[in-house]
Design a protein around this motif. Sequence first.
Motif, PDB file in Angstrom:
ATOM      1  N   ALA A   1       2.405 -65.072  25.288  1.00  0.00           N
ATOM      2  CA  ALA A   1       2.937 -63.919  24.565  1.00  0.00           C
ATOM      3  C   ALA A   1       1.913 -63.358  23.586  1.00  0.00           C
ATOM      4  N   GLN A   2       1.212 -64.215  22.869  1.00  0.00           N
ATOM      5  CA  GLN A   2       0.219 -63.737  21.898  1.00  0.00           C
ATOM      6  C   GLN A   2      -0.923 -63.008  22.604  1.00  0.00           C
ATOM      7  N   SER A   3      -1.381 -63.571  23.690  1.00  0.00           N
ATOM      8  CA  SER A   3      -2.458 -62.952  24.455  1.00  0.00           C
ATOM      9  C   SER A   3      -2.034 -61.596  25.023  1.00  0.00           C
ATOM     10  N   LEU A   4      -0.848 -61.548  25.591  1.00  0.00           N
ATOM     11  CA  LEU A   4      -0.346 -60.303  26.164  1.00  0.00           C
ATOM     12  C   LEU A   4      -0.097 -59.263  25.079  1.00  0.00           C
ATOM     13  N   ALA A   5       0.463 -59.673  23.949  1.00  0.00           N
ATOM     14  CA  ALA A   5       0.734 -58.741  22.847  1.00  0.00           C
ATOM     15  C   ALA A   5      -0.558 -58.094  22.364  1.00  0.00           C
ATOM     16  N   GLU A   6      -1.596 -58.903  22.202  1.00  0.00           N
ATOM     17  CA  GLU A   6      -2.880 -58.364  21.744  1.00  0.00           C
ATOM     18  C   GLU A   6      -3.473 -57.399  22.767  1.00  0.00           C
ATOM     19  N   GLU A   7      -3.350 -57.749  24.044  1.00  0.00           N
ATOM     20  CA  GLU A   7      -3.871 -56.866  25.083  1.00  0.00           C
ATOM     21  C   GLU A   7      -3.102 -55.545  25.136  1.00  0.00           C
ATOM     22  N   LEU A   8      -1.787 -55.614  25.054  1.00  0.00           N
ATOM     23  CA  LEU A   8      -0.984 -54.391  25.087  1.00  0.00           C
ATOM     24  C   LEU A   8      -1.290 -53.505  23.879  1.00  0.00           C
ATOM     25  N   PHE A   9      -1.557 -54.113  22.748  1.00  0.00           N
ATOM     26  CA  PHE A   9      -1.876 -53.350  21.539  1.00  0.00           C
ATOM     27  C   PHE A   9      -3.262 -52.720  21.640  1.00  0.00           C
ATOM     28  N   GLU A  10      -4.257 -53.532  22.016  1.00  0.00           N
ATOM     29  CA  GLU A  10      -5.648 -53.062  22.040  1.00  0.00           C
ATOM     30  C   GLU A  10      -5.938 -52.139  23.226  1.00  0.00           C
TER      31      GLU A  10
ATOM     32  N   LYS B   1      -3.743 -50.982  25.845  1.00  0.00           N
ATOM     33  CA  LYS B   1      -2.741 -50.002  26.276  1.00  0.00           C
ATOM     34  C   LYS B   1      -2.290 -49.098  25.131  1.00  0.00           C
ATOM     35  N   GLY B   2      -2.613 -49.490  23.905  1.00  0.00           N
ATOM     36  CA  GLY B   2      -2.245 -48.675  22.758  1.00  0.00           C
ATOM     37  C   GLY B   2      -0.751 -48.648  22.477  1.00  0.00           C
ATOM     38  N   MET B   3      -0.036 -49.670  22.897  1.00  0.00           N
ATOM     39  CA  MET B   3       1.413 -49.707  22.676  1.00  0.00           C
ATOM     40  C   MET B   3       1.736 -49.990  21.221  1.00  0.00           C
ATOM     41  N   GLY B   4       2.873 -49.475  20.798  1.00  0.00           N
ATOM     42  CA  GLY B   4       3.373 -49.753  19.455  1.00  0.00           C
ATOM     43  C   GLY B   4       4.005 -51.136  19.407  1.00  0.00           C
ATOM     44  N   LEU B   5       4.246 -51.586  18.189  1.00  0.00           N
ATOM     45  CA  LEU B   5       4.746 -52.953  17.999  1.00  0.00           C
ATOM     46  C   LEU B   5       6.132 -53.161  18.615  1.00  0.00           C
ATOM     47  N   ARG B   6       7.024 -52.197  18.475  1.00  0.00           N
ATOM     48  CA  ARG B   6       8.358 -52.352  19.070  1.00  0.00           C
ATOM     49  C   ARG B   6       8.285 -52.390  20.589  1.00  0.00           C
ATOM     50  N   ARG B   7       7.465 -51.538  21.137  1.00  0.00           N
ATOM     51  CA  ARG B   7       7.320 -51.493  22.608  1.00  0.00           C
ATOM     52  C   ARG B   7       6.737 -52.809  23.119  1.00  0.00           C
ATOM     53  N   ILE B   8       5.808 -53.379  22.385  1.00  0.00           N
ATOM     54  CA  ILE B   8       5.224 -54.670  22.766  1.00  0.00           C
ATOM     55  C   ILE B   8       6.296 -55.752  22.761  1.00  0.00           C
ATOM     56  N   GLU B   9       7.110 -55.759  21.727  1.00  0.00           N
ATOM     57  CA  GLU B   9       8.188 -56.746  21.640  1.00  0.00           C
ATOM     58  C   GLU B   9       9.139 -56.616  22.827  1.00  0.00           C
TER      59      GLU B   9
ATOM     60  N   ARG C   1      13.118 -63.664  22.327  1.00  0.00           N
ATOM     61  CA  ARG C   1      13.029 -62.597  21.314  1.00  0.00           C
ATOM     62  C   ARG C   1      12.314 -63.107  20.062  1.00  0.00           C
ATOM     63  N   GLU C   2      12.598 -64.337  19.670  1.00  0.00           N
ATOM     64  CA  GLU C   2      11.973 -64.914  18.472  1.00  0.00           C
ATOM     65  C   GLU C   2      10.456 -65.032  18.650  1.00  0.00           C
ATOM     66  N   THR C   3      10.021 -65.539  19.792  1.00  0.00           N
ATOM     67  CA  THR C   3       8.587 -65.675  20.060  1.00  0.00           C
ATOM     68  C   THR C   3       7.930 -64.299  20.115  1.00  0.00           C
ATOM     69  N   ALA C   4       8.588 -63.343  20.747  1.00  0.00           N
ATOM     70  CA  ALA C   4       8.053 -61.980  20.830  1.00  0.00           C
ATOM     71  C   ALA C   4       7.894 -61.389  19.433  1.00  0.00           C
TER      72      ALA C   4
END
Length: 160
Positions: free
Chosen positions: A110-119, A121-129, A139-142
């Motif tokens: 999840a951490q790896s994917l979240a960072e990739e989606l942010f960097e 894909k330019g996704m916002g934090l809610r969309r990443i979650e 949901r808690e980990t996300a």
Amino acid sequence: MIMKITAQKGRGNKVHILIDGEYNMTVTSEFWVSQGIRSDDEIDDEEFAAFCKAASSNRAFNAAVNILSRRDHSVKELERKVSRNCDSEAAHEAVERLEEMGYLNDERYAQSLAEELFERKGMGLRRIEQELCRRGVSRETARQCVENIECDNVSRIVEL
């Protein structure tokens, strides 16, 4: 009931299993050797059921490893994919085994994917979650992964 189990060489490292002369399944040669059964042995229903269960577990584990070799997955995502072609109990056992071996870790994924989606894909934090939850992360980990992302909205807007 006693039945005769026969092994026939297939392509590559495959072995075709015949019961009383009728095709039943295909297994890998490594699995066949590991079972300690020889071609033309006679086995009973109980032994054959144990052999089938072990073959199913082996097939599910190999499928899970094959899927993981391409990219990381969440526990739920991998179990869902393996269950498409294997029985759900064997899929669950294979995923648990990979988790115990350290090849599967939802937090790391999840951490790896979240960072990739942010960097990338330019996704916002809610969309990443939302995306993490869609892929089977709790949901808690996300939420924790999203909180770990360093986000400077002003810099991001200027960059866009």
